[in-house]
Scaffold this motif. Structure first.
Motif, mmCIF file in Angstrom:
data_model
loop_
_atom_site.group_PDB
_atom_site.id
_atom_site.type_symbol
_atom_site.label_atom_id
_atom_site.label_comp_id
_atom_site.label_asym_id
_atom_site.label_seq_id
_atom_site.Cartn_x
_atom_site.Cartn_y
_atom_site.Cartn_z
ATOM 1 N N GLY A 1 0.792 -1.213 0.000
ATOM 2 C CA GLY A 1 0.000 0.000 0.000
ATOM 3 C C GLY A 1 0.831 1.272 0.000
ATOM 4 N N ILE A 2 2.088 1.166 -0.452
ATOM 5 C CA ILE A 2 2.906 2.370 -0.552
ATOM 6 C C ILE A 2 2.395 3.201 -1.715
ATOM 7 C CG2 ILE A 2 5.219 3.222 -1.105
ATOM 8 C CD1 ILE A 2 6.305 0.866 0.489
ATOM 9 N N ARG A 3 2.224 4.507 -1.489
ATOM 10 C CA ARG A 3 1.640 5.335 -2.538
ATOM 11 C C ARG A 3 2.699 5.651 -3.584
ATOM 12 N NH1 ARG A 3 -2.871 8.338 -2.047
ATOM 13 N NH2 ARG A 3 -1.739 10.104 -2.928
ATOM 14 N N PHE A 4 2.527 5.067 -4.717
ATOM 15 C CA PHE A 4 3.479 5.221 -5.810
ATOM 16 C C PHE A 4 2.688 4.991 -7.072
ATOM 17 C CE2 PHE A 4 6.945 3.751 -8.566
ATOM 18 C CZ PHE A 4 7.903 4.713 -8.278
ATOM 19 N N PRO A 5 2.815 5.870 -8.043
ATOM 20 C CA PRO A 5 1.943 5.700 -9.229
ATOM 21 C C PRO A 5 2.106 4.296 -9.814
ATOM 22 C CG PRO A 5 3.240 7.715 -9.369
ATOM 23 C CD PRO A 5 3.722 6.989 -8.167
ATOM 24 N N TYR A 6 1.028 3.588 -9.910
ATOM 25 C CA TYR A 6 1.011 2.200 -10.331
ATOM 26 C C TYR A 6 1.645 2.016 -11.713
ATOM 27 C CZ TYR A 6 -1.513 -1.311 -13.069
ATOM 28 O OH TYR A 6 -1.849 -2.277 -13.953
ATOM 29 N N GLU A 7 1.360 2.959 -12.632
ATOM 30 C CA GLU A 7 1.864 2.822 -13.992
ATOM 31 C C GLU A 7 3.396 2.821 -14.021
ATOM 32 O OE1 GLU A 7 -0.362 4.938 -12.994
ATOM 33 O OE2 GLU A 7 -2.199 4.599 -14.151
ATOM 34 N N PHE A 8 3.961 3.661 -13.162
ATOM 35 C CA PHE A 8 5.426 3.731 -13.145
ATOM 36 C C PHE A 8 6.015 2.474 -12.523
ATOM 37 C CE2 PHE A 8 4.504 8.265 -13.611
ATOM 38 C CZ PHE A 8 5.325 8.520 -14.693
#
Ligand code: ATP
Ligand code: MG
Lengths: 315, 506
Positions: A272-279
Motif C-alpha cells: 500500500g505504498i503510494r506510488f503511481p502504479y503505472e510507473f
C-alpha cells in the motif's frame, strides 16, 4: 514492517518469478551462441505454456497427480523442439532473414496457443499446479531458507541448469562446436563441422528450454492458462541474453534482476505504498534498458549472429 | 596418421559460379615429397581449384584421384580423412578461442566423447609444433596473435589433423620478409614427409620452394613444367601473356614544398597502448616517401590517424598547411587527402554496392553526381566507364557488386576513386598485398604518375623491393617512431633490414 521483512518478501517472491525467464533465456543463449537470433521465443513460450497446461487440465478429476505436470513439461519441451526445428528450416536451410522469421514465429505460437485455448477450453480455469517442495533442513535456515530452498522443484532444476549450461558450452565438444559456428562458421566448415546441423541442434535445445519456460508459467507460476500469460517475456528473454553477454551466469543475473524489480513493484502495491502504479509496472523494463545501455563490456558476442551460412557465397 | 599420398591427380575439373567459369577442365598432378607451385593472376581460379581439392566446393565436372583411386569429397572432413589439408587465403581461425581449442575443433576423435578432452588436443599441438619446429603457444587466444603467429597456428592445426598434402593458399602475402624466409625454410624441411601445393604471386618464392609449376589463366592451365628450367621473367610472361616490367622511380625532378607534416604525434592502439609515441614525418609534393617497417610498429595507427579514423592524443598533422589532427574524415577528404586502406574489403569498398557506386562514394554529395539530393545515374555510370577504361578494371559490368571482384581489381577500384579526385597527398597502405604481378605493375605505374603530377605520397609497405623501387626517400618506423630517414639511393636491403629490427645506423 521492518526493512528485513521487506527484503525477504521481495526476494522470496522474485526468485521463483525469474525461472520462466531463466529457462527461456538460457535456450535463447544457445541459439545465439550458434549464430541464430530467435525472436520467436515468445511464440515458443506461449505454445509451451498451453501444451504444458493441457494434461493437468484434462486430468483435473483423474488420478494422474503430479505425473500430469511432468507430462506437461515433457510435451512443452517436445513442442518447443519442433518449433525450433521449424525455425531452423526457415532460417538455416532456406536462409530467410532471422529477425522477420522470428517475429513470424512469435505471432504463430501466440496465435495458435490462443486459438486452441479458446477452442478447447474456453474460459480461464485453474489447475492445482506443481506444489512446493521445501528442501529438508536447508529450508529452515533463517531468511535464506525461505528465499532459496522453499520453492517448487522446477526452480531448483532451473538454477542447476545454469552451471550445467556453462559446462555444456565450455567443457564439452558440442559446446566447442556451437561457439565456433556462432563466431566463425567458415572456419568451422573448413574443419569438417556441419555448420547447419549444429545450428539445428542448438535451435532444438533452445526451443525445448523455451517451451519449458512457458510451461513453468502455466503450471508453477500462474497455475492457469490465459491468452496473454506470456506477456512479452519471450522478448525480455532475448534482451536478457544480450544483457548477460551470452554467458549463463550473466543471463541468470539478468533474469533475477528483472524478476526482483518486478516483485518489488508488486510488493509496493501490496504494502500500500503510494506510488503511481503505472510507473511501478514500468520499473523492470526500464531497469533492463538502462542497464543494457550503461553496461559496456569487452566481450564480443557471437560475431556471426544473425547471418545464415552459405559455403559458396563470397560476400 | 593417414596413409601417405604417393600420387594425387585432378582430372578435367570444371567449376562454374553464376556468370563465371572459374575453372575450365583443369588437370594437375602432385607426387610424394614434391612441391607444386600454382600461379596465375587474380581471379585465375587458383583458390577455387584448391577449395575443390579440400572438399569445400563441389566440382561441376571432373574427378580427383588419390593413389590411383577415384575419391569424392562431400566435405572438408572427407578430404582430411585422405590426408589433404589446406591453409586458406584468409585465416580460418576462431579469434575468440585459444590455439588448442581451434585445433580441437577439427579433431574428430575428440568429438566422439561428450567431455571435451582439451589436454589431448594440447598435447598434440605441442608434439606437432616441436616436431616441425613451429613454435606456438597452445594457450594463447588467437585474437592476441600477430599475423605471422596465426600463420604458424594454421600450419600446426593442419598438420595436427593429419595432413600429408599441404595446400598453402598465398601463405606469405601478409608476412614480413623475415617471416617469409623462415616459413619457406620450414616448408623445405617438411617436404621430407609431405607434399605441398603452394600458391603465391611472388615468383621468387615460387623459384625458391617448388619443383614444378602450373600456371592458370582465366581458369585454364596454360603452362606446366619444371621450375628450375624457367626464369622468373619467363614465368611472369607466361602468367600474364606479356612481358612484365616493374616500373621504377627515376628520381627525376626536385621535390616541392611539404604537403604533409606530422609533428610529435601520439596515438593509441586498439589495446590502449601508445602505438605512436612522438612521431615526426614530412612528405613533400612530388615525392614518394616509403615507410618501411615490420608490421605492428604503428603503421596502421599512423594511417588511421592521417585519415581521421582514429583519435589523436597529442601532436599535429598538417595537410598543405591546414591542421587536420582532430578533423573529421570529411574535412580531411575535402582538404585533398587520398587514402588506400590496408583492409581493402572492409575499409576501401562497400562490398555489396556496385562498382559504379563505390567509385563515387567520396563525392556522391557533390554537384556532378547528384542534384538537389537526387543521384544522377547517368553521370555516375559515365564516370565509372571512364575510370574502368583508364584503370583497366576487369569486371563483368560496372553494375556488378564490388565485393565479387578479385583482390587486384578491388584495389584498382579504390585506386581509381582516390586518384581521380586529384589528391594533394595520398596515403597508400600495402597497396599491392595479395595482388598479382600484372596488377602490381599497373598500381606502381599509377603511383609514379601521381608523383609526377606533384602530389605527395606516403607508401606504407613491408616489401623492401617495392619500397626501394618506388620511393624517393625511405623512412623506417620502429616502435611508434621514425628511426631514420634515408635517401632511396643510399638504402640497401641490409641497412633497411637492420633499421627495421630497431638497430640504429652506426
Ligand atoms: N564463391 C564465389 N562466388 C562467385 N564467384 C566466385 C566465388 N569464388 C570465386 N569466384 C570467382 O571465380 C573466379 C576465380 O576466383 P579465385 O578466388 O579462385 O581466384 P584466385 O586465382 O584465387 O585469385 P586471387 O589471386 O585473387 O586469390 C573469380 O572470377 C572470382 O570472382
Ligand atoms: Mg585466391
Amino acid at each position: 514492517m521492518t526493512l528485513g521483512q521487506m527484503a525477504y518478501d521481495i526476494l522470496s517472491l522474485g526468485v521463483p518469478f525469474s525461472v520462466a525467464l531463466l529457462l527461456a533465456a538460457l535456450g535463447e543463449m544457445f541459439n545465439q551462441r550458434a549464430g541464430v537470433f530467435n525472436l520467436g521465443c515468445e511464440g515458443i513460450m506461449s505454445l509451451g505454456a498451453f501444451v504444458g497446461f493441457l494434461p493437468a487440465y484434462l486430468a483435473r478429476s483423474g488420478s494422474l497427480g503430479p505425473w500430469a505436470d511432468l507430462l506437461g513439461f515433457a510435451l512443452a519441451a517436445v513442442v518447443g523442439m519442433l518449433l525450433g526445428l521449424l525455425f531452423g528450416l526457415v532460417t538455416v536451410t532456406f536462409r530467410a532473414p532471422q529477425g522477420i522469421a522470428g517475429i513470424g514465429l512469435a505471432m504463430l505460437g501466440t496465435g495458435v496457443a490462443g486459438t486452441l485455448f479458446r477452442h478447447e477450453i474456453g474460459g480461464v480455469t485453474g489447475v492445482e499446479g506443481v506444489a512446493n517442495l521445501p528442501i529438508p533442513g536447508l529450508s529452515r535456515i533463517p531468511f535464506l531458507g525461505g528465499v532459496l530452498f522453499n520453492h517448487n522443484p522446477v526452480v531448483y532444476v532451473a538454477f542447476l541448469l545454469v552451471p550445467a549450461s556453462g559446462y555444456l558450452l565450455h567443457r564439452t565438444s558440442w559446446g566447442l562446436r556451437v561457439r565456433a559456428v556462432g563466431t566463425h562458421p567458415r572456419a568451422a566448415d573448413t574443419l569438417g563441422i556441419d555448420v547447419n546441423r549444429v545450428r539445428y541442434q542448438a535451435l532444438m535445445l533452445g526451443g525445448a528450454l523455451g517451451g519449458m519456460g512457458g510451461a513453468y508459467l502455466s503450471l508453477c507460476q500462474a497455475k492457469m492458462f490465459a491468452d496473454d500469460l506470456v506477456a512479452g517475456r519471450g522478448f525480455i528473454a532475448v534482451a536478457l541474453v544480450y544483457f548477460g553477454r551470452w554467458s549463463p551466469w550473466g543471463v541468470a543475473a539478468g533474469a533475477l534482476l528483472f524478476s526482483l524489480a518486478q516483485s518489488l513493484q508488486l510488493s509496493l502495491q501490496v504494502w500500500g505504498i503510494r506510488f503511481p502504479y503505472e510507473f511501478a509496472v514500468m520499473l523492470p523494463y526500464v531497469l533492463v534498458i538502462v542497464v543494457l545501455a550503461l553496461s559496456r563490456s569487452r566481450t564480443i558476442g557471437p560475431t556471426a549472429l544473425g547471418r545464415a551460412f552459405n559455403r559458396e557465397m563470397r560476400v | 596418421m593417414n596413409e601417405p599420398i604417393r600420387e594425387l591427380a585432378l582430372e578435367g575439373i570444371t567449376k562454374r559460379f553464376p556468370g563465371i567459369l572459374a575453372c575450365n577442365r583443369v588437370s594437375l598432378e602432385v607426387r610424394r615429397g614434391e612441391a607444386l607451385a600454382l600461379v596465375g593472376e587474380n581471379g585465375a581460379g587458383k583458390s577455387t581449384l584448391m577449395n575443390i581439392l579440400a572438399g569445400l566446393y563441389q566440382p561441376d565436372e571432373g574427378s580427383i584421384r588419390v593413389n590411383g583411386e577415384v575419391v569424392r569429397f562431400a566435405s572438408p572432413a572427407d578430404a582430411f580423412d585422405r590426408g589433404i589439408g589446406m591453409v586458406h587465403q584468409n585465416f580460418m581461425l576462431v579469434p575468440s578461442m585459444t590455439v588448442t581449442e581451434n585445433v580441437a575443433l577439427g579433431m574428430k576423435a575428440l568429438h566422439r566423447r561428450i567431455r571435451l578432452d582439451l589436454k589431448e588436443a594440447r598435447r598434440r599441438v605441442l608434439e606437432v609444433s616441436a616436431h616441425h619446429e613451429l613454435p606456438v603457444n597452445p594457450d594463447a587466444p588467437v585474437w592476441q596473435l600477430s599475423v605471422g603467429e596465426q600463420q604458424r597456428v594454421e600450419l600446426v592445426k593442419t598438420l595436427c589433423l593429419g595432413a600429408r598434402l599441404l595446400i598453402l593458399d598465398e601463405p606469405t602475402s601478409a608476412l614480413t620478409p623475415q617471416e617469409t624466409d623462415d616459413l619457406l625454410d620450414r616448408l623445405r624441411r617438411m617436404m621430407a614427409e609431405l607434399s605441398i601445393i603452394f600458391i603465391s604471386h611472388k615468383l621468387n618464392e615460387v623459384k625458391a620452394l617448388s619443383d614444378r609449376v602450373t600456371i592458370l589463366r582465366h581458369g585454364e592451365v596454360v603452362f606446366h613444367g619444371s621450375t628450375a628450367d624457367h626464369s622468373t621473367a619467363e614465368l611472369a610472361a607466361l602468367m600474364t601473356g606479356r612481358d612484365v616490367v616493374q616500373p621504377r622511380n627515376e628520381q627525376s625532378g626536385a621535390p616541392g614544398r611539404e604537403v604533409l607534416t606530422v609533428r610529435a604525434l601520439r596515438v593509441r592502439g586498439d589495446r590502449g597502448n601508445l602505438a605512436l609515441d612522438g612521431l615526426d614525418l614530412d612528405v613533400r609534393a612530388g615525392e614518394i616517401l616509403g615507410l618501411a617497417g615490420v608490421s605492428g610498429n604503428g603503421q596502421r595507427e599512423l594511417a588511421d590517424a592521417l585519415a581521421g579514423l582514429r583519435p589523436v592524443e597529442s601532436g599535429s598533422i598538417r595537410l598543405d598547411g591546414a591542421e587536420i589532427a582532430h578533423a573529421s574524415p570529411r574535412r580531411i577528404i575535402d582538404g585533398g587527402m587520398g587514402y588506400v586502406p590496408e583492409d581493402r574489403h572492409h575499409e576501401g569498398i562497400v562490398g555489396p554496392f556496385s562498382v559504379e557506386e563505390n567509385l563515387v562514394l567520396k563525392d556522391v554529395g557533390k554537384a556532378g553526381f547528384s542534384r538537389h539530393g537526387f543521384l544522377r545515374p547517368g553521370e555516375i555510370h559515365r564516370n565509372a566507364e571512364e575510370l574502368r577504361e583508364r584503370f583497366d578494371i576487369r569486371c563483368s559490368s560496372t553494375a556488378a557488386a564490388a565485393g565479387t571482384l578479385s583482390g587486384g581489381n578491388i584495389q584498382k577500384v579504390i585506386l581509381a576513386r582516390e586518384l581521380a579526385r586529384g589528391p594533394k597527398a595520398l596515403v597508400a597502405v600495402y597497396p599491392t598485398r595479395g595482388v598479382d604481378m600484372g596488377a602490381a605493375e599497373f598500381i606502381h605505374g599509377q603511383l609514379l604518375a601521381l608523383r609526377r603530377s606533384s602530389a605527395g605520397i606516403l607508401l606504407v609497405s613491408e616489401e623492401l623491393e617495392e619500397v626501394m623501387a618506388l620511393s624517393d626517400r625511405i623512412a623506417v618506423i620502429y616502435k611508434g617512431r621514425i628511426l631514420e630517414v634515408l635517401a632511396s639511393r643510399d638504402a640497401t636491403r641490409r641497412t633497411l633490414g637492420l633499421l627495421m629490427a630497431g638497430v640504429p645506423l652506426g
